[in-house]
Design a protein around this motif. Structure first.
Motif, mmCIF file in Angstrom:
data_model
loop_
_atom_site.group_PDB
_atom_site.id
_atom_site.type_symbol
_atom_site.label_atom_id
_atom_site.label_comp_id
_atom_site.label_asym_id
_atom_site.label_seq_id
_atom_site.Cartn_x
_atom_site.Cartn_y
_atom_site.Cartn_z
ATOM 1 N N ASN A 183 76.710 44.158 60.082
ATOM 2 C CA ASN A 183 76.038 44.809 61.195
ATOM 3 C C ASN A 183 76.180 46.326 61.082
ATOM 4 O OD1 ASN A 183 75.476 42.246 62.300
ATOM 5 N ND2 ASN A 183 77.408 42.240 63.447
ATOM 6 N N SER A 184 75.367 47.044 61.837
ATOM 7 C CA SER A 184 75.426 48.513 61.847
ATOM 8 C C SER A 184 75.433 49.074 60.433
ATOM 9 C CB SER A 184 76.672 48.981 62.620
ATOM 10 O OG SER A 184 76.670 48.479 63.933
ATOM 11 N N LEU A 185 74.529 48.592 59.621
ATOM 12 C CA LEU A 185 74.498 48.990 58.216
ATOM 13 C C LEU A 185 74.175 50.461 58.057
ATOM 14 C CD1 LEU A 185 72.861 45.781 56.796
ATOM 15 C CD2 LEU A 185 74.999 46.775 55.965
ATOM 16 N N LYS A 186 74.774 51.042 57.023
ATOM 17 C CA LYS A 186 74.606 52.456 56.713
ATOM 18 C C LYS A 186 74.037 52.590 55.299
ATOM 19 C CE LYS A 186 78.833 53.486 59.313
ATOM 20 N NZ LYS A 186 80.186 54.094 59.226
ATOM 21 N N PRO A 187 73.374 53.702 55.001
ATOM 22 C CA PRO A 187 72.866 53.876 53.626
ATOM 23 C C PRO A 187 73.969 53.756 52.580
ATOM 24 C CG PRO A 187 71.829 55.454 55.091
ATOM 25 C CD PRO A 187 72.880 54.757 55.910
ATOM 26 N N GLU A 188 75.172 54.150 52.908
ATOM 27 C CA GLU A 188 76.272 54.058 51.942
ATOM 28 C C GLU A 188 76.732 52.620 51.698
ATOM 29 O OE1 GLU A 188 76.124 56.000 54.663
ATOM 30 O OE2 GLU A 188 78.107 56.208 55.611
ATOM 31 N N ASP A 189 76.197 51.671 52.440
ATOM 32 C CA ASP A 189 76.486 50.256 52.164
ATOM 33 C C ASP A 189 75.579 49.703 51.059
ATOM 34 O OD1 ASP A 189 76.876 49.808 55.693
ATOM 35 O OD2 ASP A 189 78.483 49.922 54.199
ATOM 36 N N THR A 190 74.626 50.503 50.608
ATOM 37 C CA THR A 190 73.724 50.065 49.541
ATOM 38 C C THR A 190 74.505 49.772 48.271
ATOM 39 O OG1 THR A 190 71.833 51.282 50.426
ATOM 40 C CG2 THR A 190 71.804 50.762 48.073
ATOM 41 N N ALA A 191 74.333 48.559 47.747
ATOM 42 C CA ALA A 191 75.076 48.127 46.564
ATOM 43 C C ALA A 191 74.627 46.726 46.187
ATOM 44 C CB ALA A 191 76.584 48.128 46.828
ATOM 45 N N VAL A 192 75.077 46.295 45.020
ATOM 46 C CA VAL A 192 74.999 44.873 44.679
ATOM 47 C C VAL A 192 76.273 44.223 45.210
ATOM 48 C CG1 VAL A 192 74.875 43.155 42.841
ATOM 49 C CG2 VAL A 192 73.615 45.313 42.626
ATOM 50 N N TYR A 193 76.100 43.163 45.975
ATOM 51 C CA TYR A 193 77.226 42.474 46.589
ATOM 52 C C TYR A 193 77.520 41.184 45.822
ATOM 53 C CZ TYR A 193 77.353 45.610 50.556
ATOM 54 O OH TYR A 193 77.489 46.723 51.356
ATOM 55 N N TYR A 194 78.794 40.978 45.528
ATOM 56 C CA TYR A 194 79.243 39.809 44.779
ATOM 57 C C TYR A 194 80.258 39.021 45.602
ATOM 58 C CZ TYR A 194 77.553 42.500 40.757
ATOM 59 O OH TYR A 194 76.792 43.231 39.878
ATOM 60 N N CYS A 195 80.157 37.711 45.545
ATOM 61 C CA CYS A 195 81.249 36.912 46.083
ATOM 62 C C CYS A 195 82.110 36.430 44.919
ATOM 63 C CB CYS A 195 80.761 35.748 46.928
ATOM 64 S SG CYS A 195 79.995 34.403 46.033
ATOM 65 N N ALA A 196 83.362 36.149 45.231
ATOM 66 C CA ALA A 196 84.314 35.771 44.200
ATOM 67 C C ALA A 196 85.330 34.811 44.782
ATOM 68 C CB ALA A 196 85.005 37.004 43.635
ATOM 69 N N ALA A 197 85.911 33.991 43.913
ATOM 70 C CA ALA A 197 86.883 32.987 44.324
ATOM 71 C C ALA A 197 88.188 33.176 43.573
ATOM 72 C CB ALA A 197 86.326 31.587 44.064
ATOM 73 N N ALA A 198 89.297 32.975 44.282
ATOM 74 C CA ALA A 198 90.616 33.137 43.695
ATOM 75 C C ALA A 198 91.507 31.961 44.077
ATOM 76 C CB ALA A 198 91.255 34.439 44.161
ATOM 77 N N ARG A 199 92.183 31.378 43.081
ATOM 78 C CA ARG A 199 93.186 30.369 43.397
ATOM 79 C C ARG A 199 94.446 31.113 43.792
ATOM 80 N NH1 ARG A 199 92.474 24.925 42.084
ATOM 81 N NH2 ARG A 199 94.416 24.727 43.241
ATOM 82 N N ASP A 200 94.481 31.523 45.024
ATOM 83 C CA ASP A 200 95.513 32.436 45.504
ATOM 84 C C ASP A 200 95.772 32.109 46.962
ATOM 85 O OD1 ASP A 200 96.825 34.849 46.519
ATOM 86 O OD2 ASP A 200 96.231 35.800 44.642
ATOM 87 N N TYR A 201 97.027 31.953 47.328
ATOM 88 C CA TYR A 201 97.371 31.613 48.710
ATOM 89 C C TYR A 201 97.784 32.839 49.518
ATOM 90 C CZ TYR A 201 97.125 26.881 46.955
ATOM 91 O OH TYR A 201 96.695 25.715 46.388
ATOM 92 N N GLY A 202 97.524 34.022 48.945
ATOM 93 C CA GLY A 202 97.833 35.256 49.650
ATOM 94 C C GLY A 202 96.580 35.926 50.164
ATOM 95 N N PHE A 203 96.546 37.260 50.027
ATOM 96 C CA PHE A 203 95.427 38.068 50.503
ATOM 97 C C PHE A 203 94.935 38.945 49.362
ATOM 98 C CE2 PHE A 203 96.240 36.847 54.819
ATOM 99 C CZ PHE A 203 97.613 36.620 54.853
ATOM 100 N N PRO A 204 94.334 38.335 48.353
ATOM 101 C CA PRO A 204 93.952 39.116 47.170
ATOM 102 C C PRO A 204 92.855 40.115 47.479
ATOM 103 C CG PRO A 204 93.039 36.902 47.036
ATOM 104 C CD PRO A 204 93.967 36.909 48.217
ATOM 105 N N ARG A 205 92.994 41.315 46.933
ATOM 106 C CA ARG A 205 91.993 42.369 47.043
ATOM 107 C C ARG A 205 91.546 42.865 45.669
ATOM 108 N NH1 ARG A 205 91.872 45.563 51.979
ATOM 109 N NH2 ARG A 205 93.143 44.567 53.595
ATOM 110 N N GLU A 206 92.403 42.706 44.675
ATOM 111 C CA GLU A 206 92.073 43.217 43.349
ATOM 112 C C GLU A 206 91.123 42.245 42.658
ATOM 113 O OE1 GLU A 206 96.159 44.289 44.685
ATOM 114 O OE2 GLU A 206 95.100 42.390 44.345
ATOM 115 N N GLY A 207 90.105 42.809 42.019
ATOM 116 C CA GLY A 207 89.129 41.973 41.341
ATOM 117 C C GLY A 207 89.732 41.097 40.267
ATOM 118 N N THR A 208 90.805 41.569 39.646
ATOM 119 C CA THR A 208 91.438 40.807 38.560
ATOM 120 C C THR A 208 92.083 39.525 39.055
ATOM 121 O OG1 THR A 208 93.390 42.206 38.847
ATOM 122 C CG2 THR A 208 91.833 42.820 37.107
#
Length: 124
Positions: free
Chosen positions: A84-109
């Protein structure tokens, strides 16, 4: 590994909304933490939002906090990103990703499976 397919991108004016979907394959989708990332032209890929494997907790980049909401429906093997409330700086290619991780992963690796991406363009 889980196969992921994003949809829902498009062109929207500043202040508008979009909802992205990411459909996953396999019977173990609910065991994966899920994340949304984005990459704008000439910039590095950045974390946007994440949701734990059980869906109980969500976490966001500061740049989208209060505007974007991540959710998941494990019965449908799908994760969503309401923007919501999108801004021009939100322009990008958006990817979803899955991690076998029981924490709160933020790093793409930490994410082993990725979708092909969907373009979001916000005009001013």
């Amino acid at each position: 590994q889980v196969q992921l397919v994003e949809s829902g991108g498009g062109l929207v004016q500043a202040g508008g909304s979009l909802r992205l979907s990411c459909a996953g394959s396999g019977r173990t989708f609910s065991l994966y933490a899920m994340g949304w990332f984005r990459q704008a032209p000439g910039k590095e890929r950045e974390f946007v939002a994440g949701i734990t494997w059980g869906g109980g907790m969500t976490y966001y980049a500061d740049s989208v906090k209060g505007r974007f909401t991540i959710s998941r429906d494990n019965a449908k093997n799908t994760v969503y990103l309401q923007m919501n409330s999108l801004k021009p700086e939100d322009t990008a290619v958006y990817y979803c990703a899955a991690a076998r991780d029981y924490g709160f992963p933020r790093e793409g690796t930490r994410f082993g499976s990725w979708g092909q991406g969907t373009q979001v363009t916000v005009s001013s």
